[in-house]
Design an enzyme around this catalytic site. Structure first.
Site, PDB file in Angstrom:
ATOM      1  N   TYR A  93       9.786  62.083  75.963  1.00  0.00           N
ATOM      2  CA  TYR A  93       9.932  60.617  76.015  1.00  0.00           C
ATOM      3  C   TYR A  93      11.311  60.214  75.488  1.00  0.00           C
ATOM      4  O   TYR A  93      11.422  59.384  74.583  1.00  0.00           O
ATOM      5  CB  TYR A  93       8.860  59.926  75.179  1.00  0.00           C
ATOM      6  CG  TYR A  93       7.443  60.403  75.408  1.00  0.00           C
ATOM      7  CD1 TYR A  93       6.659  59.829  76.400  1.00  0.00           C
ATOM      8  CD2 TYR A  93       6.896  61.428  74.636  1.00  0.00           C
ATOM      9  CE1 TYR A  93       5.363  60.244  76.608  1.00  0.00           C
ATOM     10  CE2 TYR A  93       5.598  61.864  74.840  1.00  0.00           C
ATOM     11  CZ  TYR A  93       4.834  61.264  75.824  1.00  0.00           C
ATOM     12  OH  TYR A  93       3.549  61.682  76.013  1.00  0.00           O
ATOM     13  N   GLU A 102      12.201  62.628  80.315  1.00  0.00           N
ATOM     14  CA  GLU A 102      11.948  61.194  80.427  1.00  0.00           C
ATOM     15  C   GLU A 102      11.513  60.904  81.859  1.00  0.00           C
ATOM     16  O   GLU A 102      12.049  61.473  82.805  1.00  0.00           O
ATOM     17  CB  GLU A 102      13.246  60.459  80.039  1.00  0.00           C
ATOM     18  CG  GLU A 102      13.397  59.040  80.517  1.00  0.00           C
ATOM     19  CD  GLU A 102      12.354  58.090  79.957  1.00  0.00           C
ATOM     20  OE1 GLU A 102      12.086  58.099  78.744  1.00  0.00           O
ATOM     21  OE2 GLU A 102      11.784  57.330  80.764  1.00  0.00           O
ATOM     22  N   CYS A 122      15.438  30.854  67.953  1.00  0.00           N
ATOM     23  CA  CYS A 122      14.440  31.840  67.566  1.00  0.00           C
ATOM     24  C   CYS A 122      15.042  32.649  66.438  1.00  0.00           C
ATOM     25  O   CYS A 122      16.053  33.323  66.617  1.00  0.00           O
ATOM     26  CB  CYS A 122      14.078  32.731  68.750  1.00  0.00           C
ATOM     27  SG  CYS A 122      13.122  34.162  68.249  1.00  0.00           S
ATOM     28  N   GLN A 134      16.119  50.753  71.420  1.00  0.00           N
ATOM     29  CA  GLN A 134      15.449  50.164  70.249  1.00  0.00           C
ATOM     30  C   GLN A 134      16.010  48.764  69.978  1.00  0.00           C
ATOM     31  O   GLN A 134      17.220  48.573  70.047  1.00  0.00           O
ATOM     32  CB  GLN A 134      15.673  51.051  69.021  1.00  0.00           C
ATOM     33  CG  GLN A 134      15.042  52.435  69.124  1.00  0.00           C
ATOM     34  CD  GLN A 134      13.520  52.418  68.968  1.00  0.00           C
ATOM     35  OE1 GLN A 134      12.922  51.416  68.578  1.00  0.00           O
ATOM     36  NE2 GLN A 134      12.901  53.534  69.290  1.00  0.00           N
ATOM     37  N   CYS A 163       5.852  35.603  66.837  1.00  0.00           N
ATOM     38  CA  CYS A 163       5.653  36.101  65.468  1.00  0.00           C
ATOM     39  C   CYS A 163       4.228  35.783  65.025  1.00  0.00           C
ATOM     40  O   CYS A 163       3.679  34.761  65.406  1.00  0.00           O
ATOM     41  CB  CYS A 163       6.597  35.405  64.493  1.00  0.00           C
ATOM     42  SG  CYS A 163       8.333  35.748  64.754  1.00  0.00           S
ATOM     43  N   CYS A 170       4.870  53.792  67.991  1.00  0.00           N
ATOM     44  CA  CYS A 170       4.878  52.331  67.834  1.00  0.00           C
ATOM     45  C   CYS A 170       3.451  51.791  67.809  1.00  0.00           C
ATOM     46  O   CYS A 170       3.241  50.591  67.875  1.00  0.00           O
ATOM     47  CB  CYS A 170       5.680  51.688  68.958  1.00  0.00           C
ATOM     48  SG  CYS A 170       5.098  52.114  70.582  1.00  0.00           S
ATOM     49  N   CYS A 186      10.216  28.927  60.799  1.00  0.00           N
ATOM     50  CA  CYS A 186      10.354  28.545  62.207  1.00  0.00           C
ATOM     51  C   CYS A 186       9.473  27.340  62.527  1.00  0.00           C
ATOM     52  O   CYS A 186       8.270  27.365  62.262  1.00  0.00           O
ATOM     53  CB  CYS A 186       9.971  29.715  63.109  1.00  0.00           C
ATOM     54  SG  CYS A 186       9.930  29.263  64.838  1.00  0.00           S
ATOM     55  N   CYS A 220       3.940  29.355  68.808  1.00  0.00           N
ATOM     56  CA  CYS A 220       4.576  30.452  69.558  1.00  0.00           C
ATOM     57  C   CYS A 220       3.846  31.765  69.290  1.00  0.00           C
ATOM     58  O   CYS A 220       3.436  32.032  68.164  1.00  0.00           O
ATOM     59  CB  CYS A 220       6.029  30.551  69.125  1.00  0.00           C
ATOM     60  SG  CYS A 220       6.935  31.911  69.878  1.00  0.00           S
ATOM     61  N   ASP A 257       8.136  60.557  71.120  1.00  0.00           N
ATOM     62  CA  ASP A 257       8.264  59.112  70.853  1.00  0.00           C
ATOM     63  C   ASP A 257       7.643  58.383  72.039  1.00  0.00           C
ATOM     64  O   ASP A 257       8.326  57.759  72.838  1.00  0.00           O
ATOM     65  CB  ASP A 257       9.756  58.770  70.697  1.00  0.00           C
ATOM     66  CG  ASP A 257       9.982  57.295  70.388  1.00  0.00           C
ATOM     67  OD1 ASP A 257       9.002  56.575  70.133  1.00  0.00           O
ATOM     68  OD2 ASP A 257      11.150  56.864  70.390  1.00  0.00           O
TER      69      ASP A 257
END
Ligand code: SAH
Length: 456
Positions: free
Chosen positions: A317, A338, A164, A288, A86, A413, A77, A83, A386
């Site tokens: 969740y 949720e 991108c 996701q 990433c 995550c 990139c 940026c 989650d």
């Protein structure tokens, strides 16, 4: 006596990189004092210049590399250096997968005191590019010109980009079209400093299995000049476009979406499928972002849940019901909870679309609804959680232990909060059997994991 940092701003050193932080920066020690160097890789030898010192650490800038890592590669990139999207394009993909496995291992050991838990090799993608199905692109103006792209690292300055490499190619095309059309149609970009102007963000969602496209324009005010002409241009260009939405966010805030969303053209949802289950996705739904790896992640969750068809599963969740409905085919009954009411409406609708009758969805905080389920006499054989990055509320962990499921499947995550929660669950008798990192976000430092816990 006041401790002095052994390094000073503008000094230059030759250093050996001994570690990588969870932000992907190299770490070298100068007289035992840690210096963080962006862009440096493990075991590299480099000349650096100190750019900032703090009490316990400093930041250095990479000047020259003397020894180069065998895992170093050319970032494809052109704006990678500027940026903030990433962080790891200079690291080979196999290097990234090994790095992420290590980040998880270290978090479990350092934060959770869990040194014996097996952490498997990260499951990666065959082709780790163009994977994102959602792009949230800020729009701005620089020197009188409309720009769009992602923010520079730790900043609100937009790095103007036409392409991108981690997002779907339709997102690039839509972003460039909106940028050109905005100039042509006299649409001004929003200026967050002055709280003036119009167009704040463009959000583009693509459904991999159906190729359906949704474009969401987010503006400060209800009115958007030449909205119809802009919509026409988009429709002409994208035969797969199913939905153009307009969201209004009048607040001075970093939050992307406002409360009001209207249809400009087409439907209010697009459809995607995960393992044969169909999902309606609206402008603001959590879904996701890496469809190929979602199959891998949920597949692992299903394997860990080890369902035989007789189990009751609780999915805390649950979002729009993705994991619940993925598991429902193999369980007796699934209960999902949720906090976002719209997501629960989506989850119910998704159950209906798929004629799934053994899944029930509830609105509320998982930590309040789960004790209520228990009070209703509902038992759980398997609990799936989650949570968002901050992890589970401690009261939820206590409730989970009280519900005494045979297995807990923890999707996370954030390795740091995962480690914290796994160690709390260990005190309550739940042993972590294994942790599987899954690469949902190639070229970034984000790591997703699935952990299996059983009562011991
Ligand atoms: N399992 C889903 C969603 C995971 S994201 C999927 O894979 O698509 C985490 C979700 O937790 C979000 O939808 C968020 O709105 C919800 N959430 C956050 N805090 C919560 C709480 N205290 N109780 C219940 N849900 C919560």
């Amino acid at each position: 006596m006041k401790q002095q940092a052994p390094v000073k701003k503008n000094e230059q050193y030759r250093v050996l990189v001994e570690d990588l932080t969870h932000d992907g920066a190299g770490v070298a020690k100068i007289d035992g004092f840690p210096v963080f160097i962006k862009g440096a890789l493990l075991r590299e030898e480099a000349d650096i210049k100190i750019v900032q010192t703090k009490k316990n650490f400093a930041f250095g800038r990479l000047l020259t590399l003397h020894e180069t890592s065998e895992n170093r590669t050319d970032p494809p990139c052109p704006v990678f250096q500027r940026c903030g999207g990433c962080q790891l394009q200079h690291l080979t993909y196999s290097g990234q997968l090994a790095y992420k496995q290590n980040v998880v291992k270290e978090a479990l050991a350092r934060i959770g005191g869990l040194t014996d838990v097996p952490v498997h090799e990260t499951l990666g993608m065959t082709d780790p590019w163009r994977y994102r199905n959602k792009s949230q692109i800020p729009i701005g103006e620089q020197k009188g010109k409309i720009v769009s792209g992602f923010y520079a690292e730790r900043s609100k300055d937009i790095v103007d980009t036409d392409e991108c490499l981690i997002q779907h190619s339709d997102a690039d095309r839509a972003m460039n079209l909106v940028k050109a059309a905005a100039s042509e149609l006299g649409i001004r970009a929003y200026d967050p400093q002055k709280h003036k102007g119009q167009l704040r963000h463009v959000v583009i969602r693509h459904a991999k299995t159906t190729d359906e496209l949704m474009i969401v324009l987010i503006t400060k005010d209800k009115g958007l000049p030449n909205k119809k002409q802009l919509a026409e241009k988009l429709c002409e260009t994208f035969p797969n476009l199913k939905s153009i939405m307009h969201n209004v966010n009048p607040k001075r805030t970093n939050v992307i979406f406002g409360e009001e969303t209207n249809i400009v053209w087409g439907e209010s949802v697009i459809y995607d499928e995960i393992n044969g289950v169909r999902f309606a996705i609206s402008a603001r739904s959590f879904y996701q972002v890496n469809p190929e790896q979602t199959d891998v992640l949920y597949g692992k969750a299903l394997e860990y849940a080890a369902l035989t068809g007789t189990e009751t599963v609780m999915d805390a969740y649950c979002g729009i019901g993705t994991i619940s409905l993925f598991l429902a085919g193999r369980a007796r009954r699934v209960y999902g909870v949720e906090i976002v009411p719209d997501a629960v409406d989506d989850a119910k609708r998704n159950a209906e679309i798929n004629h799934i009758e053994n899944a029930d969805f509830f609105v509320g905080e998982a930590e309040s609804i789960m004790p209520w389920w228990q009070a209703q006499g509902i038992r759980a054989d398997v609990i799936v959680v989650d949570p968002p990055r901050k992890g589970c509320d401690e009261s939820l962990l206590t409730t989970m232990a009280k519900l005494a499921p045979e297995r807990i499947v923890y999707v996370s995550c954030n390795p740091a909060t995962l480690a914290r929660d796994l160690s709390i669950l260990a005190e309550k008798g739940y042993e972590t059997k294994e942790v599987q990192p899954v690469d949902m976000f190639p070229h970034t430092t984000h790591v997703e994991c699935v952990a299996l816990l059983t009562f011991s």
